[in-house]
Design an enzyme around this catalytic site. Sequence first.
Site, PDB file in Angstrom:
ATOM      1  N   GLU A 106       3.213   8.312  -2.410  1.00 14.40           N
ATOM      2  CA  GLU A 106       2.032   8.414  -1.538  1.00 14.40           C
ATOM      3  C   GLU A 106       2.172   7.458  -0.373  1.00 14.40           C
ATOM      4  O   GLU A 106       2.969   6.530  -0.411  1.00 14.40           O
ATOM      5  CB  GLU A 106       0.777   7.962  -2.297  1.00 14.40           C
ATOM      6  CG  GLU A 106       0.271   8.913  -3.309  1.00 14.40           C
ATOM      7  CD  GLU A 106      -0.871   8.305  -4.125  1.00 14.40           C
ATOM      8  OE1 GLU A 106      -1.354   9.012  -5.001  1.00 14.40           O
ATOM      9  OE2 GLU A 106      -1.237   7.143  -3.901  1.00 14.40           O
ATOM     10  N   LYS A 108       0.991   4.341   1.853  1.00 15.28           N
ATOM     11  CA  LYS A 108       0.249   3.105   1.604  1.00 15.28           C
ATOM     12  C   LYS A 108      -0.631   2.878   2.830  1.00 15.28           C
ATOM     13  O   LYS A 108      -0.169   2.404   3.861  1.00 15.28           O
ATOM     14  CB  LYS A 108       1.212   1.931   1.380  1.00 15.28           C
ATOM     15  CG  LYS A 108       0.502   0.670   0.951  1.00 15.28           C
ATOM     16  CD  LYS A 108       1.485  -0.381   0.473  1.00 15.28           C
ATOM     17  CE  LYS A 108       0.796  -1.586  -0.127  1.00 15.28           C
ATOM     18  NZ  LYS A 108      -0.144  -2.237   0.741  1.00 15.28           N
ATOM     19  N   ARG A 129     -12.730  -5.106  -2.827  1.00 15.06           N
ATOM     20  CA  ARG A 129     -11.817  -5.651  -3.823  1.00 15.06           C
ATOM     21  C   ARG A 129     -12.183  -7.101  -4.166  1.00 15.06           C
ATOM     22  O   ARG A 129     -12.123  -7.509  -5.306  1.00 15.06           O
ATOM     23  CB  ARG A 129     -10.387  -5.578  -3.285  1.00 15.06           C
ATOM     24  CG  ARG A 129      -9.398  -6.192  -4.216  1.00 15.06           C
ATOM     25  CD  ARG A 129      -8.004  -5.745  -3.852  1.00 15.06           C
ATOM     26  NE  ARG A 129      -7.082  -6.268  -4.819  1.00 15.06           N
ATOM     27  CZ  ARG A 129      -6.366  -7.356  -4.642  1.00 15.06           C
ATOM     28  NH1 ARG A 129      -6.465  -8.041  -3.534  1.00 15.06           N
ATOM     29  NH2 ARG A 129      -5.548  -7.769  -5.581  1.00 15.06           N
ATOM     30  N   LYS A 308       7.416  -1.559   1.451  1.00  9.27           N
ATOM     31  CA  LYS A 308       6.764  -1.870   2.732  1.00  9.27           C
ATOM     32  C   LYS A 308       7.746  -1.656   3.884  1.00  9.27           C
ATOM     33  O   LYS A 308       8.909  -2.073   3.803  1.00  9.27           O
ATOM     34  CB  LYS A 308       6.307  -3.327   2.737  1.00  9.27           C
ATOM     35  CG  LYS A 308       5.260  -3.624   1.667  1.00  9.27           C
ATOM     36  CD  LYS A 308       3.897  -3.822   2.245  1.00  9.27           C
ATOM     37  CE  LYS A 308       3.652  -5.254   2.565  1.00  9.27           C
ATOM     38  NZ  LYS A 308       2.299  -5.483   3.048  1.00  9.27           N
ATOM     39  N   CYS A 402      -1.167 -26.544  37.310  1.00  8.72           N
ATOM     40  CA  CYS A 402      -1.918 -25.295  37.105  1.00  8.72           C
ATOM     41  C   CYS A 402      -1.436 -24.227  38.095  1.00  8.72           C
ATOM     42  O   CYS A 402      -1.380 -24.478  39.298  1.00  8.72           O
ATOM     43  CB  CYS A 402      -3.410 -25.549  37.286  1.00  8.72           C
ATOM     44  SG  CYS A 402      -4.382 -24.054  37.188  1.00  8.72           S
ATOM     45  N   CYS A 420      -5.741 -27.167  32.054  1.00  9.52           N
ATOM     46  CA  CYS A 420      -5.969 -27.555  33.443  1.00  9.52           C
ATOM     47  C   CYS A 420      -7.310 -28.288  33.448  1.00  9.52           C
ATOM     48  O   CYS A 420      -8.336 -27.702  33.080  1.00  9.52           O
ATOM     49  CB  CYS A 420      -6.046 -26.318  34.340  1.00  9.52           C
ATOM     50  SG  CYS A 420      -6.765 -26.705  35.949  1.00  9.52           S
TER      51      CYS A 420
HETATM   52  S1  IVH Z   1      -2.608   2.165  -5.918  1.00  8.17           S
HETATM   53  C1  IVH Z   1      -3.198  -1.214  -9.324  1.00  8.17           C
HETATM   54  N1  IVH Z   1      -2.154   3.628  -3.827  1.00  8.17           N
HETATM   55  O1  IVH Z   1      -2.522  -1.402  -1.445  1.00  8.17           O
HETATM   56  C2  IVH Z   1      -3.195  -1.016  -7.879  1.00  8.17           C
HETATM   57  N2  IVH Z   1      -2.894   1.425  -3.470  1.00  8.17           N
HETATM   58  O2  IVH Z   1      -1.627  -4.138  -3.228  1.00  8.17           O
HETATM   59  C3  IVH Z   1      -3.437   0.409  -7.565  1.00  8.17           C
HETATM   60  N3  IVH Z   1      -3.180   0.842  -1.109  1.00  8.17           N
HETATM   61  O3  IVH Z   1      -5.221  -3.225  -2.252  1.00  8.17           O
HETATM   62  C4  IVH Z   1      -3.329   0.635  -6.144  1.00  8.17           C
HETATM   63  N4  IVH Z   1      -2.576   2.765  -0.281  1.00  8.17           N
HETATM   64  O4  IVH Z   1      -5.872  -0.956  -1.526  1.00  8.17           O
HETATM   65  C5  IVH Z   1      -2.545   2.431  -4.273  1.00  8.17           C
HETATM   66  N5  IVH Z   1      -1.723   5.085  -2.081  1.00  8.17           N
HETATM   67  C6  IVH Z   1      -2.122   3.894  -2.513  1.00  8.17           C
HETATM   68  C7  IVH Z   1      -2.490   2.860  -1.625  1.00  8.17           C
HETATM   69  C8  IVH Z   1      -2.880   1.632  -2.155  1.00  8.17           C
HETATM   70  C9  IVH Z   1      -2.997   1.550   0.011  1.00  8.17           C
HETATM   71  C10 IVH Z   1      -3.595  -0.587  -1.123  1.00  8.17           C
HETATM   72  C11 IVH Z   1      -4.633  -0.903  -2.142  1.00  8.17           C
HETATM   73  C12 IVH Z   1      -4.299  -2.271  -2.675  1.00  8.17           C
HETATM   74  C13 IVH Z   1      -2.982  -2.563  -2.084  1.00  8.17           C
HETATM   75  C14 IVH Z   1      -1.997  -2.863  -3.188  1.00  8.17           C
END
Ligand code: IVH
Length: 663
Positions: A106, A108, A129, A308, A402, A420
């Site tokens: 998926e 991120k 969170r 990442k 300046c 300045c």
């Molecule tokens: S799964 C147990 N899926 O990334 C953690 N997280 O450090 C389950 N995030 O704060 C998270 N896209 O908000 C998951 N497709 C995705 C995501 C996602 C972004 C963020 C999430 C979390 C951080 C993970």
Amino acid sequence: KKEAVEREKRLVESKKAQVLRARKDAQNLLNQANKELEKLESENPEFIEENSPTKRVGGDITKKFGTIVHEYPMLSLSNTYSEEEIIDWEKRINKLSPTPPTYVCELKYDGVAIGIRYEGGKLKQAVTRGDGTKGEDVTTNVRTIRTIPLSLKGEYPDKFEIRGEIFFPLTNFNRLNDQKAELGEELYANPRNTASGTLKLQNSAIVAERGLDCYLYGVYGERLAAKSHSSAVKSAGDWGFKIPDEGKKMISKCSNIDEIMSFIAYWDKQRSNLPFEIDGIVIKVDDYIQQEDLGFTSKSPRWAIAYKFKAEQVETKLNEVTYQVGRTGAITPVANLEPVLLAQTTVKRASLHNADQIAKLDLHQGDSVYVEKGGEIIPKIVGVNLARRDKDAEQIEFIHNCPECNTELVRKEGEVQHYCPNFIGCAPQIKGRIEHYISRKAMDIDGLGPETIDLLFKQGLIENYADLYELTFHDIVELERMADKSANNAIKSIKESKNIPFESVLFALGIRYVGETVAKKLAKHFKHIDALIQADNDELIGVDEIGEKIAQSIRQFFESETNRIIVERLKTYGVNLEVVIEEDASDILTDKTFVISGVFEKVSRKELKELIEKNGGKNTGSISAKTNFLVAGDNMGPAKLAKATDLGVTIISEDEFLAMLNL
Ligand code: IVH
């Protein structure tokens, strides 16, 4: 043939017009229905539901966000920038699983994590969170996000929590920054932080207007029908949630490391075409039983990992270093670069922050530099390609005077910035102070952008912010590109600024280190500008959150005769230089919590709420053991009445309430 093409064109045009018309009709019908609902709800408040579609436009204010303990802790993902580590992770998972696992890849999403609880198909609560164990209750604001359903469709579990990421779509973020630019205000740094800030705004109407969005990525609950992550996500789509589009490859099942790697490679290239930002790819084991077997470490699940993306980097030539002078006199060096394309935008400039940064990079004239887009809007220089440095290139030396007024610069001990010191005569400082004075959070004066300030300054019409109050309609309307309407607007807005509260005026004065919060504290403590002007160091330090540095800066500001004259002039124009105590305010209702319900005869619900707050009381939406009074109007719901009676809450009429305030 030409005729056929024309005919085809006309047909397409007419179809398009038909769709546009239907869309407009649909929107009109929707608006009409919403208006009708709004009217009915305001007439029959006892029937308002928390999840009414009218909540989408916001308007409810959250003074303080409550803290909620997460039912399922909100963990993070272990993450890596290295493809090798992804390969190792997959090998490990494969070894630990009795049958070869299917993975789900998926995006991120780069936003803010949110957990949303639903009960009986209705949105109940949305929590950030926070520290993973407990977060903030931002339900009112989350209700305004149109892609998050308030009521579900289809066959959903009775109780569950859905988690996802709230983010700022790029067009909406850019629109917001365009508006800021127009007002001459500092831009928001990046969509992620702005989404997070937006979610914590007190006024939900502003949240609604900004247009946040949300993708969902996890369902949590006791009795879920789904056996795997992918099928849970699919079901969430059926219940009305926005889920990633499989057709657009935003989510994909993979059965081996090659498929995972090609998903990563695809998005590393394509991510710049997405309408929102992502910072990587998440790989998850799909099957819930396999997930459970793999379990968790203390911080993150073993069954998932995030890859990442590295920040995009390009190499380009440094043409010149120029220097900007801010309103406080701070000097910022700027690298002017050979234009280069980086993450969808052409980069021409990069911030160099200060003299130390230039020294650290050991920058030389004409260097070939690496530019990177970090979390900030302005890219930064992260290094120099030494192989391409001309052997005669001269080292870049920070300026001594300046660039605007030639005054010798100063750098105080322990500070990184050069300044300045020509506070009174340096043009960008003068203009910067006026721009700050009129900005939204300060005196909120409309209709005078940075260009107008520049023109007024050049014509000798303004030299400081007190001069604004001497401007006439003619002074403004005669400026280039200025219409009657805007000139009128500006004059009106300048006049109205005289009513801005003292704390905002204090912030507007532009005293170094006196931001909004400090200005508030000072206003509350000193109540009058004269008391602040006369305060000595000890008295200043005695104020909550005011330290030596701020105290010294305030002293310095008022020791200047020029500043004292400006402040005296503001006084004569009628600008608020003291705390105005509202006529009908009191503390009669301090520590008292009220719920109002029903329709009232003498005052509106809004007025009632204002009266409660003005007199020190607190308004809440629902009755609890903490409620002191229920102000009951006509047509109050029987359930509320029963609950109030049950909890022993004092029930009073509109007249009894007004009598409490001697009205
Ligand atoms: S799964 C147990 N899926 O990334 C953690 N997280 O450090 C389950 N995030 O704060 C998270 N896209 O908000 C998951 N497709 C995705 C995501 C996602 C972004 C963020 C999430 C979390 C951080 C993970």
